[in-house]
Design a protein around this motif. Structure first.
Motif, PDB file in Angstrom:
ATOM      1  N   ARG A 474       0.852  -1.185   0.000  1.00 16.58           N
ATOM      2  CA  ARG A 474       0.000   0.000   0.000  1.00 16.58           C
ATOM      3  C   ARG A 474       0.893   1.241   0.000  1.00 16.58           C
ATOM      4  O   ARG A 474       1.815   1.348   0.804  1.00 16.58           O
ATOM      5  CB  ARG A 474      -0.948  -0.005   1.198  1.00 16.58           C
ATOM      6  CG  ARG A 474      -1.813  -1.272   1.284  1.00 16.58           C
ATOM      7  CD  ARG A 474      -2.991  -1.107   2.217  1.00 16.58           C
ATOM      8  NE  ARG A 474      -3.983  -0.177   1.681  1.00 16.58           N
ATOM      9  CZ  ARG A 474      -5.153   0.083   2.277  1.00 16.58           C
ATOM     10  NH1 ARG A 474      -5.464  -0.512   3.425  1.00 16.58           N
ATOM     11  NH2 ARG A 474      -6.000   0.937   1.735  1.00 16.58           N
ATOM     12  N   GLY A 479       0.303   7.792   4.222  1.00 14.59           N
ATOM     13  CA  GLY A 479       0.323   6.635   5.095  1.00 14.59           C
ATOM     14  C   GLY A 479      -1.062   6.201   5.528  1.00 14.59           C
ATOM     15  O   GLY A 479      -2.075   6.838   5.214  1.00 14.59           O
ATOM     16  N   LEU A 480      -1.106   5.116   6.273  1.00 15.36           N
ATOM     17  CA  LEU A 480      -2.369   4.518   6.701  1.00 15.36           C
ATOM     18  C   LEU A 480      -2.852   5.054   8.037  1.00 15.36           C
ATOM     19  O   LEU A 480      -3.963   4.726   8.477  1.00 15.36           O
ATOM     20  CB  LEU A 480      -2.221   2.994   6.790  1.00 15.36           C
ATOM     21  CG  LEU A 480      -1.897   2.276   5.474  1.00 15.36           C
ATOM     22  CD1 LEU A 480      -1.663   0.788   5.723  1.00 15.36           C
ATOM     23  CD2 LEU A 480      -3.013   2.481   4.451  1.00 15.36           C
ATOM     24  N   GLU A 547       3.608  -1.079   3.970  1.00 13.01           N
ATOM     25  CA  GLU A 547       3.114   0.290   3.868  1.00 13.01           C
ATOM     26  C   GLU A 547       4.284   1.189   3.490  1.00 13.01           C
ATOM     27  O   GLU A 547       5.249   1.305   4.255  1.00 13.01           O
ATOM     28  CB  GLU A 547       2.506   0.736   5.195  1.00 13.01           C
ATOM     29  CG  GLU A 547       2.012   2.169   5.201  1.00 13.01           C
ATOM     30  CD  GLU A 547       1.582   2.630   6.588  1.00 13.01           C
ATOM     31  OE1 GLU A 547       1.398   3.851   6.772  1.00 13.01           O
ATOM     32  OE2 GLU A 547       1.448   1.774   7.496  1.00 13.01           O
TER      33      GLU A 547
END
Length: 755
Positions: A474, A479-480, A547
């Motif tokens: 991802r 970022g997540l 990530e």
């Protein structure tokens, strides 16, 4: 939380001379490989520049002298070697050579002097940056060297994964040309552009704009963004102005348009503008420098800047594996036996053959990551929707031409070696078909804002349940996690945020975007992280989540700013074409339209040679000019005198005279025709491909050479949904009747719905 040391057991020898090789070695060291830096007598050149930068790049490495080189290389899996000229020497099973010109071509082995600045001139990018009524402007911070390091590391790790001997030939000129030229060459060819000299420098607008308390950055990546922006700045009447709906129209009416934008932005604070743009989902960002970015609440919450006991903030590893950043295990690395290498295929010179990748990537960063994998042998299946095609298809296309969405130079340049299918993932059947593909894939790659896949129910727990051995990569902009998690962002956005704009620009002008190097940097970093995760998967049999935020790759490129601000309190800023340790340096006009010469004076010997060539009496009479300090103090005068002297001279003849005297110099290449550059053409950075719609076109490919791979582009960039039947009928066994039904409902298709 730590992701451990996924590369423990690998042994790497680094013989670097610039930050390119040093960063390649750092990526391996950060992931647990045993990296030994062999320094030349007198120490690494970076020690004598920014000590903080050298410390950052050499963390977790061991050091040794040159007398140990042969023995250490003989024990290594990978050798990373930087030279001014490639040559023979000790080699490891995988040997990476980084040099200015690379092996082969008329300039290799000629001892041609160079600097980062003259390479920017040779690559064509210098003529793309700056204002039309001023001089061409360099990108600050040496972005191509960072990308070269990331490419060298990812290529070397791929070669080790393939379990074969390989030599990688990374030419800095190739990387410069790919990283900041924005596929101008391909665009000119597709438009059949005339060869008339042209000023190509324009201020992209809106980009970095003044607000009441600083600067804000914008990036309008779509027609919808532009329409929303016109409403944002309280000028909905402009929606009817066809000329202002295009980049070229805004260039022609720059004065008027800039006043419209800035009269609005100056009335608002940074926070106010960011809150308003968030409502419209217009990509925007604060414009940080090395002192302010470490205090940004998003970075604080993500914990990206660490001190490691030094008290000076530095960027952490720019990716996470299973929720944690890799950490080397020093004790384990010292005693770890060399592990048997894994491979994904057999009987091929392309090391990733056998790897199956689902590519949901868009624009440049995600698409480039997948193209690297496909070029190295992976079977890459690009998945789009006719409702939402990859935005790069529509960039710089000409709507007057048939199937114009298949002719976008950005898409063509970033999507080699893939097949293409379309699936409407908002339709249950489209989503079900993607889930079937996930169940049989090794990698799922995407770079949407996190909400996109989350809203489809394709978060990591769901993907892992579908395929417990898959590695999911991802690449969201921010970022997540963190306050900016759902912000849309592209290369320009994260360059504004990270500080890359802060060090690019005229001394008295605003921060300036450096033309997109954050995208290939993000793509190359993400591929390295993915390959490290695949190596871990080979040991455990379990899939992992990777990530790799685009902003963290950009922040790594801007590391020197943060390190310098933390160590000395000095904020590195914009200084035109000037660089520390070099004076004079600049782009100087020559006879003819848009004819410029780039000159870098690094040493006193360079100055003496330039002084003897240039007829300026005062230069011989002023003893202060014999030293760097004296020249640095008189840069303004030297630039004026040098520009006056070059103005009526032929650029090619002047460059020849300077190079003969050992002075780094270059003509500024026209980026529209950079594929004709003698060194680039000889090395094959551009390959001729036959495209089903665009026809025969010359496109840039992976910007390094890999032994045994004569041609990178095996599959041309695919047309939209080109392989629907091949994949859905032959691989998923859907009957023709069902394919017709899916097409009738718009679940699959070969044409964007809204065009």
């Amino acid at each position: 939380m730590s992701a451990g040391a996924p590369l423990a057991g690998l042994r790497v020898v680094e013989m670097s001379r610039t930050l390119a090789g040093a960063y390649a070695g750092k990526l391996f060291a950060d992931c647990g490989a045993r990296v030994t830096l062999i320094e030349p007598p007198g120490g690494h050149p970076l020690r004598n520049g920014s000590k903080a930068l050298f410390s950052f790049l050499s963390s977790h490495k061991r050091t040794a002298g040159e007398d140990s080189a042969e023995e250490l290389v003989g024990q290594a899996d990978i050798l990373i070697r930087e030279l001014d000229e490639p040559g023979d020497g000790p080699a490891a099973p995988v040997t990476v050579e980084i040099s200015p010109w690379g092996r082969g071509g008329p300039w290799s082995g000629q001892g041609r002097p160079w600097t980062d600045f003259t390479l920017q001139a040779e690559s064509g990018s210098l003529r793309l940056r700056g204002l039309p009524d001023s001089y061409p402007l360099m990108a600050g911070g040496r972005p191509a060297e960072w990308v070269a390091g990331a490419l060298a590391a990812s290529g070397a790790l791929a070669a080790v994964t393939g379990a074969g001997a390989a030599r990688l030939d990374v030419a800095l000129l190739d990387v410069h040309t790919y990283v900041t030229n924005l596929f101008v060459d391909a665009g000119a060819a597709l438009r059949e552009e005339a060869r008339e000299p042209a000023v190509m420098r324009h201020r992209l607008s809106p980009s970095v704009e003044p607000v009441s308390d600083g600067w804000v950055g914008f990036n309008l990546a779509s027609a919808q963004n532009l329409q929303d922006f016109m409403v944002l700045v309280e000028r909905p009447d402009l929606l009817e102005d066809e000329e202002l709906s295009t980049h070229y129209g805004r260039y022609r009416r720059a004065g008027e348009w800039n006043e419209i934008v800035q009269s609005w932005t100056r009335r608002h604070s940074l926070r106010d503008v960011l809150e308003r743009t968030a409502l419209f989902r217009i990509p925007s960002s604060p414009v940080h420098n090395g002192a302010t970015v470490v205090q940004d609440e998003h970075m604080v919450e993500r914990g990206f800047f660490i001190t490691e006991g030094t008290g000076t903030p530095r960027p952490d590893v720019p990716f996470l594996i299973d929720g944690g950043r890799p950490r080397p295990d020093e004790a384990a690395a010292a005693s770890q036996p060399r592990r048997p290498r894994t491979r994904t295929g057999t009987g091929t010179d392309r090391p990733l053959t056998g790897l199956r990748v689902l590519d949901l990537g868009t624009w440049w960063a995600g698409s480039f990551a997948a193209t690297l994998l496909g070029s190295l042998g992976a079977d890459v299946l690009k998945v789009e929707s006719t409702r939402r095609v990859d935005g790069a298809r529509l960039l710089q296309g000409d709507p007057r031409r048939e199937s114009w969405w298949e002719r976008g130079p950005f898409f063509l340049g970033a999507n080699h070696n893939k097949r293409s299918i379309t699936l409407d993932l908002t339709d249950p059947e489209g989503l079900e078909l993607l889930e079937r593909l996930i169940a049989d894939a090794d990698v799922l790659l995407e770079n949407f804002a996190p909400r996109v896949l989350d809203n489809l129910g394709l978060d990591w727990p769901r993907v892992h349940a579908l395929n417990s051995t898959l590695v999911m990569l991802r690449m969201p902009a921010f970022g997540l996690t963190g306050p900016l998690r759902d912000r849309v962002g592209y290369a320009q956005t994260v360059e504004q945020y990270a500080g890359l704009c802060w060090v690019t620009g005229y001394p008295d002008g605003p921060p300036t975007n450096p033309n997109g190097p954050a995208d290939p940097m993000g793509g190359a970093n993400a591929v390295f992280a993915l390959l490290a995760a695949l190596r871990r998967r080979a040991e455990t049999g379990q899939g992992l989540l990777v990530e790799a935020p685009l902003v963290e790759a950009a922040l790594t490129m801007a590391a020197e700013q943060v390190l310098e601000a933390g160590a000395t309190g000095r904020v590195i800023g914009r200084d035109g074409n000037r660089s520390p340790g070099v004076a004079p340096q600049g782009a100087y006009p020559c006879s003819g339209t848009e004819c410029w010469v780039a000159i870098s004076v690094v040493t006193d010997e360079h100055w003496a040679a330039l002084r003897d060539l240039v007829d300026v009496p005062r230069w011989r009479e002023d003893p202060a000019l014999e030293t760097y300090a004296g020249r640095k103090a008189q840069e303004d005068e030297l630039d004026r005198e040098l520009a006056e002297w070059t103005r009526d001279r032929d650029a090619a003849e002047l460059v020849s005279a300077l190079l003969a005297r050992g002075v780094p110099a270059a003509e500024l290449t026209d980026p529209r025709f950079v594929h004709e550059h003698p060194q680039l053409a000889a090395r094959g950075l551009f390959e001729e491909i036959e495209h089903p719609v665009a026809g025969r076109v010359v496109l840039p490919v992976v910007p390094y050479r890999h032994s045994g791979i004569d041609r990178w582009s095996v599959l041309p960039p695919p047309t939209l949904g080109q392989h629907n039947h091949e994949v859905l009928e032959k691989e998923l066994a859907l009957p023709p009747r069902r394919l017709r039904e899916l097409a009738a409902r718009g679940v699959i298709g070969t044409r964007p719905d809204h065009l």
